[in-house]
Design an enzyme around this catalytic site. Structure first.
Site, PDB file in Angstrom:
ATOM      1  N   HIS A 124     -15.370 -37.744   5.241  1.00  0.00           N
ATOM      2  CA  HIS A 124     -15.583 -39.012   4.524  1.00  0.00           C
ATOM      3  C   HIS A 124     -15.631 -38.798   3.009  1.00  0.00           C
ATOM      4  CE1 HIS A 124     -16.410 -41.402   8.165  1.00  0.00           C
ATOM      5  NE2 HIS A 124     -17.025 -40.328   8.625  1.00  0.00           N
ATOM      6  N   ASP A 178     -20.864 -36.243   9.942  1.00  0.00           N
ATOM      7  CA  ASP A 178     -20.274 -36.857  11.137  1.00  0.00           C
ATOM      8  C   ASP A 178     -18.755 -36.932  11.022  1.00  0.00           C
ATOM      9  OD1 ASP A 178     -20.694 -38.780   9.014  1.00  0.00           O
ATOM     10  OD2 ASP A 178     -20.012 -40.314  10.416  1.00  0.00           O
ATOM     11  N   GLU A 179     -18.115 -37.095  12.157  1.00  0.00           N
ATOM     12  CA  GLU A 179     -16.678 -37.396  12.263  1.00  0.00           C
ATOM     13  C   GLU A 179     -15.822 -36.449  11.408  1.00  0.00           C
ATOM     14  OE1 GLU A 179     -16.698 -42.125  13.371  1.00  0.00           O
ATOM     15  OE2 GLU A 179     -16.698 -41.606  11.234  1.00  0.00           O
ATOM     16  N   VAL A 180     -16.076 -35.166  11.542  1.00  0.00           N
ATOM     17  CA  VAL A 180     -15.341 -34.167  10.751  1.00  0.00           C
ATOM     18  C   VAL A 180     -14.122 -33.689  11.545  1.00  0.00           C
ATOM     19  CG1 VAL A 180     -15.451 -31.918   9.634  1.00  0.00           C
ATOM     20  CG2 VAL A 180     -17.430 -33.471   9.537  1.00  0.00           C
ATOM     21  N   GLU A 217     -23.792 -35.417  15.138  1.00  0.00           N
ATOM     22  CA  GLU A 217     -22.764 -34.450  15.516  1.00  0.00           C
ATOM     23  C   GLU A 217     -23.151 -32.996  15.234  1.00  0.00           C
ATOM     24  OE1 GLU A 217     -20.079 -38.078  14.567  1.00  0.00           O
ATOM     25  OE2 GLU A 217     -22.134 -37.423  14.226  1.00  0.00           O
TER      26      GLU A 217
END
Length: 549
Positions: free
Chosen positions: A289, A342-344, A393
């Site tokens: 992000h 998160d969301e890597v 995560e």
């Protein structure tokens, strides 16, 4: 409404400092049941409308009026005044007495009406530091058992007093027959404290810029519902709107020059929130992000064609992170800092030659580099006096490696918090199926029924749940619709986090009449709260009373 307010500070012979807010043209008499369509709503019956509902409430059947000389009184044994409390007195004067004009009409004061001349506020501690776990309990008596002409508010800290002032304001109502302010169902005895110490709301200023006045309005509305942490998700993939003096080109990632925050802007927001008993937790989401960072410093990207996550192989990446957190430490005094995580998606690291070579040299897989990045960012935050908060995560993938001080922020779904506390970490609950405000199809009932301690039966593990947070992600909200997307559904979570479990266990049917009245209270105070009975930010379905929508 033009309001004549005389402020004075008087030191009595007993060295008690008194802060006076004189209120003019106010009298009183008994109120009546107010009828809206088919629904009878006693607008001053606290068991019908106090929100969030207090821990303990006893009430009677009398009526009290606020006299023409009503004043807020600050009692301090050491003779020192609290500027924070003075500010709160002024705010709540406006909240209580500005809804309708008290001038130009006659008022009726019956002989048998109890008349309150003041609200006496006693604060035990002079320490006004605002951090997680500060005592927010209070005792409110209307009238005081020893002085029928005064109401009494006692609190251990200034922040407990602020919560009590909000409750007192909700007890006060304008009587259209007598043109007065009154409190019905006296005497009141309220003992109150929050169930959870962390009661948060996330706002996202990367997906859409939110003007400062809008953020202030959000903070005001949080105070009305007794929320106490503003989670400021400042930057993300789409934009980097905040000034960082250590690396001044970072805010080249803003959408435009006007859509930026100076560091002084951020300081003003933090202070505005502090005066309302609200911490501000900044988020710096790394390593994913983060594409917007490279608009100012392109070498933070793995490559111009593959722009996130941040370049794990570049020492400059961590110098920038250190600089940002160092600058933030001068502004954001709350000891929790959110580091995302998160969301890597590590694809860019795999396909970028210089990073792939570095991974081989370091004997790291992309997953191992992700772990190393998160842990290194945690160490930087800890070096600046922060406790790191990460989305779930990193816990899911390498929980045993996280710093012991880590707070794990659940978001993906239910069932995570039990695993987090079982592993010995503290937790914040925000499972997206129930507490994500951008999910417009989730009704307030689901927000209200979401239990932060679900699945956690061990009392010691329950203590590791700090509380919860509702999240207002910004993809589809800007200044035009943020408040009606937040409210009233956020209020349902606010009561879940403040009130005793036995209150919220009573169910949505018991809560509904009070929530409808609280929604109308928000609109009266200028907060654009959507109808209760509709889904997120829906407009009223047709004409009708605020109390029936």
């Amino acid at each position: 409404m033009a309001m004549a307010v005389a402020m004075a500070m008087v030191l009595t012979s007993s060295s008690v400092l008194v802060f006076l807010l004189w209120i003019q043209s106010v009298a009183s008499s008994p109120d009546h049941i107010v009828t809206y369509g088919q629904q009878d709503l006693n607008l001053v019956s606290g068991k019908r409308f106090l929100w969030p509902f207090p821990a303990s409430v006893n009430q009677g059947h009398g009526v009290a009026s606020l006299s023409q000389e009503f004043k807020f009184v600050q009692l301090a044994s050491d003779g020192r005044a609290s500027d924070n409390l003075k500010s709160a007195f002024y705010r709540y004067y406006g909240i209580i007495f500005s809804q309708h004009s008290l001038h130009g009409g006659s008022s009726l004061l019956l002989d048998q009406t109890l008349v309150l001349k003041q609200l006496q506020v006693h604060v035990h501690s002079q320490n006004e530091e605002l951090q997680l776990g500060i005592d927010e309990s209070y005792e409110l008596s209307v009238p005081d058992s020893e002085d029928p002409t005064a109401a009494s508010l006692k609190a251990r800290t200034i922040y407990g007093a602020l919560r009590g002032l909000e409750t007192f304001s909700q007890l006060c109502a304008f009587n259209f027959t007598t043109r007065t302010i009154q409190v019905q169902n006296t005497p009141w005895e309220i003992l109150d404290r929050p169930r959870f110490e962390y009661r948060g709301l996330l706002i996202d200023t990367s997906r859409h810029y939110q003007p400062l006045e809008v953020i202030r309005s959000v903070i005001d509305s949080m105070a009305y519902a007794k929320l106490n942490v503003l989670h400021w998700h400042i930057v993300d993939t789409e934009s980097f709107p905040i000034e960082v003096p250590s690396f001044p080109d970072l805010w080249n990632g803003a959408y435009s020059n006007p859509e930026r925050y100076t560091l002084e802007d951020a300081k003003d927001i933090v202070e505005y929130a502090r005066l309302r008993g609200i911490n501000v937790m900044a988020e710096l989401d790394v390593p994913g992000h983060a594409r917007s960072w490279g608009n100012g410093y392109p070498n933070l990207w793995p490559s111009s064609n593959c722009t996130q996550p941040l370049d794990v192989s570049n020492k400059f990446t961590f110098e920038v992170i250190d600089g940002i957190i160092s600058d933030f430490a001068e502004v954001f005094r709350f000891k929790l800092m959110h580091l995302g995580g998160d969301e890597v998606d590590t694809t860019c690291w795999n396909v970028t030659p210089h990073i792939r070579a570095w991974l081989i040299e370091q004997n790291l897989s992309p997953f191992g580099a992700y772990e190393q990045f998160v842990l290194r960012a945690q160490k930087i935050a800890l070096s600046h006096g922060y406790r790191p908060v990460n989305w779930e995560e990193p816990f899911d993938k390498f929980g045993s490696k996280l710093n012991n001080e880590t707070v794990v922020h659940n978001w993906l779904g239910p069932g995570v918090a039990p695993e987090v506390v079982k592993a010995g970490y503290q937790c914040i609950v925000s499972n997206q199926d129930a507490w994500y405000l951008d999910h417009l199809d989730v009704p307030w009932e689901t927000f209200y029924q979401n239990e932060p301690l679900a699945g956690i039966t061990d009392t010691e593990q329950q203590k590791l749940v700090l509380g919860g947070e509702v999240c207002m992600w910004g993809e589809s909200v800007d200044a035009s619709d943020i408040q009606q997307t937040i409210w009233p559904r956020a209020a349902a979570a606010a009561e879940k986090l403040w009130s005793p479990l036995e209150v919220t266990k009573a169910g949505v049917s018991t809560a509904l009449p009070r929530l409808e009245i609280f929604r109308c209270l928000l609109t009266e105070r200028g907060i654009a709260a959507a109808p209760v009975r509709e889904l997120g930010r829906k407009a009223p379905p047709g004409y009708g009373s605020c109390y029936e929508q």
